[in-house]
Design a protein around this motif. Sequence first.
Motif, PDB file in Angstrom:
ATOM      1  N   ARG A  40       0.837  -1.212   0.000  1.00  0.00           N
ATOM      2  CA  ARG A  40       0.000   0.000   0.000  1.00  0.00           C
ATOM      3  C   ARG A  40       0.866   1.255   0.000  1.00  0.00           C
ATOM      4  NH1 ARG A  40      -4.257  -2.195   4.524  1.00  0.00           N
ATOM      5  NH2 ARG A  40      -5.555  -3.392   3.071  1.00  0.00           N
ATOM      6  N   GLY A  44       0.771   3.870  -2.954  1.00  0.00           N
ATOM      7  CA  GLY A  44       0.327   5.192  -2.530  1.00  0.00           C
ATOM      8  C   GLY A  44       1.369   6.279  -2.719  1.00  0.00           C
ATOM      9  N   SER A  45       2.626   5.889  -2.890  1.00  0.00           N
ATOM     10  CA  SER A  45       3.688   6.874  -3.094  1.00  0.00           C
ATOM     11  C   SER A  45       3.663   7.494  -4.482  1.00  0.00           C
ATOM     12  CB  SER A  45       5.060   6.236  -2.851  1.00  0.00           C
ATOM     13  OG  SER A  45       5.414   5.378  -3.927  1.00  0.00           O
ATOM     14  N   ALA A  47       0.622   6.802  -6.868  1.00  0.00           N
ATOM     15  CA  ALA A  47      -0.667   6.763  -7.563  1.00  0.00           C
ATOM     16  C   ALA A  47      -1.832   6.962  -6.607  1.00  0.00           C
ATOM     17  CB  ALA A  47      -0.833   5.426  -8.287  1.00  0.00           C
ATOM     18  N   GLU A  48      -2.838   7.648  -7.109  1.00  0.00           N
ATOM     19  CA  GLU A  48      -4.129   7.742  -6.427  1.00  0.00           C
ATOM     20  C   GLU A  48      -5.145   7.060  -7.319  1.00  0.00           C
ATOM     21  OE1 GLU A  48      -4.986  11.859  -5.672  1.00  0.00           O
ATOM     22  OE2 GLU A  48      -3.624  11.917  -3.957  1.00  0.00           O
ATOM     23  N   VAL A  49      -5.803   6.045  -6.762  1.00  0.00           N
ATOM     24  CA  VAL A  49      -6.777   5.278  -7.526  1.00  0.00           C
ATOM     25  C   VAL A  49      -8.164   5.618  -6.988  1.00  0.00           C
ATOM     26  CG1 VAL A  49      -7.512   2.967  -8.225  1.00  0.00           C
ATOM     27  CG2 VAL A  49      -5.088   3.416  -7.820  1.00  0.00           C
ATOM     28  N   PRO A  50      -9.101   5.980  -7.855  1.00  0.00           N
ATOM     29  CA  PRO A  50     -10.463   6.298  -7.386  1.00  0.00           C
ATOM     30  C   PRO A  50     -11.070   5.105  -6.637  1.00  0.00           C
ATOM     31  CG  PRO A  50     -10.222   6.805  -9.727  1.00  0.00           C
ATOM     32  CD  PRO A  50      -8.985   6.072  -9.308  1.00  0.00           C
ATOM     33  N   PRO A  51     -11.807   5.351  -5.559  1.00  0.00           N
ATOM     34  CA  PRO A  51     -12.347   4.247  -4.761  1.00  0.00           C
ATOM     35  C   PRO A  51     -13.394   3.405  -5.490  1.00  0.00           C
ATOM     36  CG  PRO A  51     -13.179   6.352  -3.977  1.00  0.00           C
ATOM     37  CD  PRO A  51     -12.146   6.653  -5.013  1.00  0.00           C
ATOM     38  N   ALA A 113      -5.750   5.605 -12.664  1.00  0.00           N
ATOM     39  CA  ALA A 113      -5.056   6.243 -11.543  1.00  0.00           C
ATOM     40  C   ALA A 113      -4.496   7.601 -11.942  1.00  0.00           C
ATOM     41  CB  ALA A 113      -3.917   5.351 -11.069  1.00  0.00           C
ATOM     42  N   THR A 114      -4.344   8.458 -10.949  1.00  0.00           N
ATOM     43  CA  THR A 114      -3.662   9.733 -11.122  1.00  0.00           C
ATOM     44  C   THR A 114      -2.256   9.570 -10.585  1.00  0.00           C
ATOM     45  OG1 THR A 114      -5.727  10.939 -10.811  1.00  0.00           O
ATOM     46  CG2 THR A 114      -3.674  12.180 -10.499  1.00  0.00           C
ATOM     47  N   GLN A 115      -1.270   9.839 -11.426  1.00  0.00           N
ATOM     48  CA  GLN A 115       0.116   9.712 -10.985  1.00  0.00           C
ATOM     49  C   GLN A 115       0.483  10.908 -10.121  1.00  0.00           C
ATOM     50  OE1 GLN A 115       2.963   8.700 -14.012  1.00  0.00           O
ATOM     51  NE2 GLN A 115       4.699   9.178 -12.688  1.00  0.00           N
ATOM     52  N   ILE A 116       1.001  10.627  -8.908  1.00  0.00           N
ATOM     53  CA  ILE A 116       1.361  11.695  -7.973  1.00  0.00           C
ATOM     54  C   ILE A 116       2.839  11.640  -7.586  1.00  0.00           C
ATOM     55  CG2 ILE A 116      -0.964  11.941  -7.043  1.00  0.00           C
ATOM     56  CD1 ILE A 116      -0.001  10.238  -4.621  1.00  0.00           C
TER      57      ILE A 116
END
Length: 145
Positions: A40, A44-45, A47-51, A113-116
């Motif tokens: 995780r 989480g470092s 990517a943000e994945v919509p729930p 996902a949104t790459q962060i």
Amino acid sequence: MTDVGPGQSPRGHRSVPHTGDLRVEAWAPTREECIVEAARGMVGSFAEVPPDVSWAARECAVSGDDDGRLLAAVLEEIIYRMDVADELPVDVAVAPEPGGVRVRFRMADSSTATQIGAVPKAVALHGLRLARDAHGWACRVTLDV
């Protein structure tokens, strides 16, 4: 290894700055839950994945010569699946089995996902650790980005 103690969450993860790479530390009551927290933390470092994203179930057996290598093998499996199938884990479950662990993924298309952050390319074996400590299990892993 971690600063987990009385009054803090019995499981969790954090990213730690590391020269040119990413270090993830995780902790949990069991070895398998610690591996889940590390996974995780890695995902989480960057990517943000919509729930509410749709996902597909994937499962595999993973083994390692020792607990640290087992952790590395699970994280390398995630990196492999991102590279070859453009899938990203929305959730991970790890269960013990003879010779290693059984990993169950809920995988979503990476494009959702949104790459962060920087995407990991490999797991470094230097400084790799997964071991029991005074509060359960803790791990440290460096990821090449």
